[in-house]
Design an enzyme around this catalytic site. Structure first.
Site, PDB file in Angstrom:
ATOM      1  N   HIS A 107       0.871  -1.174   0.000  1.00  0.00           N
ATOM      2  CA  HIS A 107       0.000   0.000   0.000  1.00  0.00           C
ATOM      3  C   HIS A 107       0.916   1.235   0.000  1.00  0.00           C
ATOM      4  O   HIS A 107       2.025   1.184   0.529  1.00  0.00           O
ATOM      5  CB  HIS A 107      -0.825  -0.049   1.286  1.00  0.00           C
ATOM      6  CG  HIS A 107      -1.924   0.962   1.387  1.00  0.00           C
ATOM      7  ND1 HIS A 107      -1.720   2.262   1.781  1.00  0.00           N
ATOM      8  CD2 HIS A 107      -3.255   0.852   1.164  1.00  0.00           C
ATOM      9  CE1 HIS A 107      -2.876   2.901   1.797  1.00  0.00           C
ATOM     10  NE2 HIS A 107      -3.827   2.072   1.427  1.00  0.00           N
ATOM     11  N   ASP A 127       3.094  -4.510   7.911  1.00  0.00           N
ATOM     12  CA  ASP A 127       1.848  -3.752   7.796  1.00  0.00           C
ATOM     13  C   ASP A 127       0.707  -4.766   7.929  1.00  0.00           C
ATOM     14  O   ASP A 127       0.427  -5.524   7.002  1.00  0.00           O
ATOM     15  CB  ASP A 127       1.823  -3.042   6.437  1.00  0.00           C
ATOM     16  CG  ASP A 127       0.466  -2.434   6.122  1.00  0.00           C
ATOM     17  OD1 ASP A 127      -0.489  -2.640   6.902  1.00  0.00           O
ATOM     18  OD2 ASP A 127       0.359  -1.770   5.077  1.00  0.00           O
ATOM     19  N   GLN A 138      -4.437  -5.382   6.878  1.00  0.00           N
ATOM     20  CA  GLN A 138      -5.409  -6.300   6.274  1.00  0.00           C
ATOM     21  C   GLN A 138      -5.346  -7.695   6.883  1.00  0.00           C
ATOM     22  O   GLN A 138      -5.887  -8.643   6.307  1.00  0.00           O
ATOM     23  CB  GLN A 138      -5.180  -6.391   4.757  1.00  0.00           C
ATOM     24  CG  GLN A 138      -5.409  -5.100   4.021  1.00  0.00           C
ATOM     25  CD  GLN A 138      -6.863  -4.635   4.059  1.00  0.00           C
ATOM     26  OE1 GLN A 138      -7.785  -5.425   4.286  1.00  0.00           O
ATOM     27  NE2 GLN A 138      -7.092  -3.357   3.844  1.00  0.00           N
ATOM     28  N   LYS A 189     -10.408  -1.036  10.508  1.00  0.00           N
ATOM     29  CA  LYS A 189     -10.502  -2.189   9.605  1.00  0.00           C
ATOM     30  C   LYS A 189     -10.751  -3.473  10.394  1.00  0.00           C
ATOM     31  O   LYS A 189     -10.752  -4.565   9.840  1.00  0.00           O
ATOM     32  CB  LYS A 189      -9.218  -2.326   8.784  1.00  0.00           C
ATOM     33  CG  LYS A 189      -9.014  -1.193   7.785  1.00  0.00           C
ATOM     34  CD  LYS A 189      -7.754  -1.413   6.987  1.00  0.00           C
ATOM     35  CE  LYS A 189      -7.275  -0.171   6.274  1.00  0.00           C
ATOM     36  NZ  LYS A 189      -8.047   0.147   5.075  1.00  0.00           N
ATOM     37  N   CYS A 239      -4.769   2.361  -3.716  1.00  0.00           N
ATOM     38  CA  CYS A 239      -3.514   2.861  -3.118  1.00  0.00           C
ATOM     39  C   CYS A 239      -2.376   1.873  -3.301  1.00  0.00           C
ATOM     40  O   CYS A 239      -1.488   1.768  -2.439  1.00  0.00           O
ATOM     41  CB  CYS A 239      -3.678   3.193  -1.634  1.00  0.00           C
ATOM     42  SG  CYS A 239      -4.831   4.523  -1.342  1.00  0.00           S
TER      43      CYS A 239
HETATM   44  N1  PMP Z   1      -1.864  -0.747   4.551  1.00  0.00           N
HETATM   45  C1  PMP Z   1      -2.792  -1.498   3.978  1.00  0.00           C
HETATM   46  C2  PMP Z   1      -2.428  -2.865   3.469  1.00  0.00           C
HETATM   47  C3  PMP Z   1      -4.080  -1.011   3.853  1.00  0.00           C
HETATM   48  O1  PMP Z   1      -5.027  -1.760   3.267  1.00  0.00           O
HETATM   49  C4  PMP Z   1      -4.390   0.273   4.343  1.00  0.00           C
HETATM   50  C5  PMP Z   1      -5.791   0.870   4.207  1.00  0.00           C
HETATM   51  N2  PMP Z   1      -6.360   0.744   2.952  1.00  0.00           N
HETATM   52  C6  PMP Z   1      -3.390   1.013   4.946  1.00  0.00           C
HETATM   53  C7  PMP Z   1      -2.142   0.466   5.046  1.00  0.00           C
HETATM   54  C8  PMP Z   1      -3.641   2.371   5.511  1.00  0.00           C
HETATM   55  O2  PMP Z   1      -4.515   2.293   6.587  1.00  0.00           O
HETATM   56  P1  PMP Z   1      -5.123   3.604   7.242  1.00  0.00           P
HETATM   57  O3  PMP Z   1      -5.737   4.398   6.121  1.00  0.00           O
HETATM   58  O4  PMP Z   1      -6.155   3.082   8.200  1.00  0.00           O
HETATM   59  O5  PMP Z   1      -4.029   4.345   7.915  1.00  0.00           O
END
Ligand code: PMP
Length: 400
Positions: free
Chosen positions: A121, A194, A197, A220, A358
């Site tokens: 991401h 990270d 997910q 999430k 993203c």
């Molecule tokens: N890493 C991953 C794999 C994600 O899916 C996301 C959210 N789409 C993020 C980081 C960022 O998370 P947040 O917007 O809650 O900070």
């Protein structure tokens, strides 16, 4: 059982464009159970106070509740110490915290490199670039499986950190984190995971994984927006400088010199989102009431069912077919633009996400502008998958 779970989520009763909502955008954010909604309500009705150092009753109760959730998070991810759990605004802030602080302590300024997976991401890419690192991406196969042999070749004397997602938000791939950690540690390199997910989909044990940092977001995992977690091993955190300066993170301040508070407060400057942290505790209780194994089994069933039903439609192309996957289906319908598919599905009350999610490097890897992504949570049903498949059958003629 499934209906009992659904009954806890008031939003699932909402109608969108005159249809019963089908919510398949759980990788972006999950919906919230009543226990979380009511905890936020109760906190602001009868429990609101700023935490730590308060002489009065409400401050003491709020502090105990906040620190109690730290211990809940510690237990959830199997951290050795509660003070290894730092509350942040979410995964993005957690990674920015580590990138900024780790770089100040451990980067040498001689061409520092960070190995990332090719499926990260943007929040696990850009903070490292801001910290001055050169990124060395690990390639992945057409199915979305990381090439660990290629990864091995990326280590060199400039490698400062490995930063990988536990599960990809676009491909669903669950990466072999324990193997990656073993590889990195053999080169003396720490690993940030990270987990945005992963935490809501599987049991996570940071000590079994062996990782040095693990970051995730409350929203999430059935919790409120505005709260997240940065887990870091004590040995590293105690060496790293503060990320932000302000109240709470200090020990003593004068105009000449400031000394810093102990862990975890060194990394928690300013007033945190106390109510949201308390809500996160309720979200953890919700997941534990279902049971992580039961939750994973329910999602695996749904993923297999949805993949089979979608595959039977003409012209569906999947992106991400790794053997180890979370409940995420990224696909394209013929040559149609994903946005058109998403908009038409929305007209029928079905919420999916479209675009690059993203993860632009993933799109570049496949040479596509984006995908349609259906991502499932524990409250989704086979009947909802049927609704999406029928909707796709109806819109396909409009798309060609
Ligand atoms: N890493 C991953 C794999 C994600 O899916 C996301 C959210 N789409 C993020 C980081 C960022 O998370 P947040 O917007 O809650 O900070």
């Amino acid at each position: 059982m499934l209906q009992d779970i659904r009954n806890q989520f008031p939003i699932l009763g909402v109608e969108v464009h005159g249809r019963q909502l089908v919510y398949f955008d759980n990788a972006a954010t999950t919906q919230k159970p009543l226990a979380v909604i009511e905890a936020l309500d109760a906190y602001y009705r009868s429990g609101n106070a700023n935490i730590h150092r308060g002489a009065h009753h409400l401050a003491a109760v709020a502090t105990e509740a906040y620190e109690g959730v730290r211990r809940q998070v510690q237990a959830l991810i199997g951290a050795r110490h509660a003070h290894e759990i730092v509350f942040t605004r979410g995964t993005t802030e957690s990674i920015n915290l580590v990138a900024s602080s780790f770089a100040r302590r451990y980067f040498k300024g001689d061409g520092d490199e960070v190995i990332v997976s090719g499926m990260e991401h943007h929040s696990n890419i850009v903070p490292w670039q801001l910290a001055g690192a050169t990124l060395r991406p690990v390639p992945f196969s057409d199915d979305g499986v990381l090439d660990l042999e290629a990864m091995e070749r990326l280590f060199n004397g400039h490698t400062r950190l490995v930063a990988v997602c536990h599960a990809s938000n676009t491909l669903g791939t669950v990466n072999p984190v324990a193997d990656i950690v073993a590889l990195a540690h053999a080169h003396g390199v720490p690993v940030l995971v990270d987990g945005a997910q992963a935490v809501s989909h599987m049991k996570v044990d940071v000590q079994a994984l062996g990782c040095d940092f693990y970051c995730f977001s409350g929203h999430k995992m059935y919790g409120p927006m505005g709260v997240g977690v940065m887990y870091g091993r004590e040995e590293l955190l105690s060496e790293m400088p503060p990320y932000q300066g302000g109240g709470e993170m200090i020990s003593e301040v004068s105009f000449e010199r400031t000394t810093y508070n102990e862990l975890p407060f060194k990394f928690e400057a300013g007033t945190p989102s106390v109510g949201d942290v308390i809500g996160l505790g309720k979200a953890i209780e919700f997941m534990q009431s279902v049971g992580m194994d039961a939750l994973a089994a329910q999602e695996a069933d749904l993923l297999a069912y949805a993949a089979e039903r979608l595959a039977a439609l003409p012209g569906i192309r999947f992106f991400g077919r790794a053997p180890q996957k979370t409940a995420v289906l990224s696909f394209l319908v013929g040559d149609s633009h994903p946005y058109d598919v998403g908009t038409l599905l929305d007209q029928m009350g079905i919420a999916v996400r479209t675009g690059h999610h993203c993860t632009q490097p993933v799109m570049d890897r496949y040479g596509i502008p984006g995908t349609v992504r259906a991502s499932f949570a524990v409250y989704n049903t086979r009947a909802e998958v049927d609704t999406m498949v029928s909707a796709l059958e109806r819109i396909m003629p409009m798309l060609q």
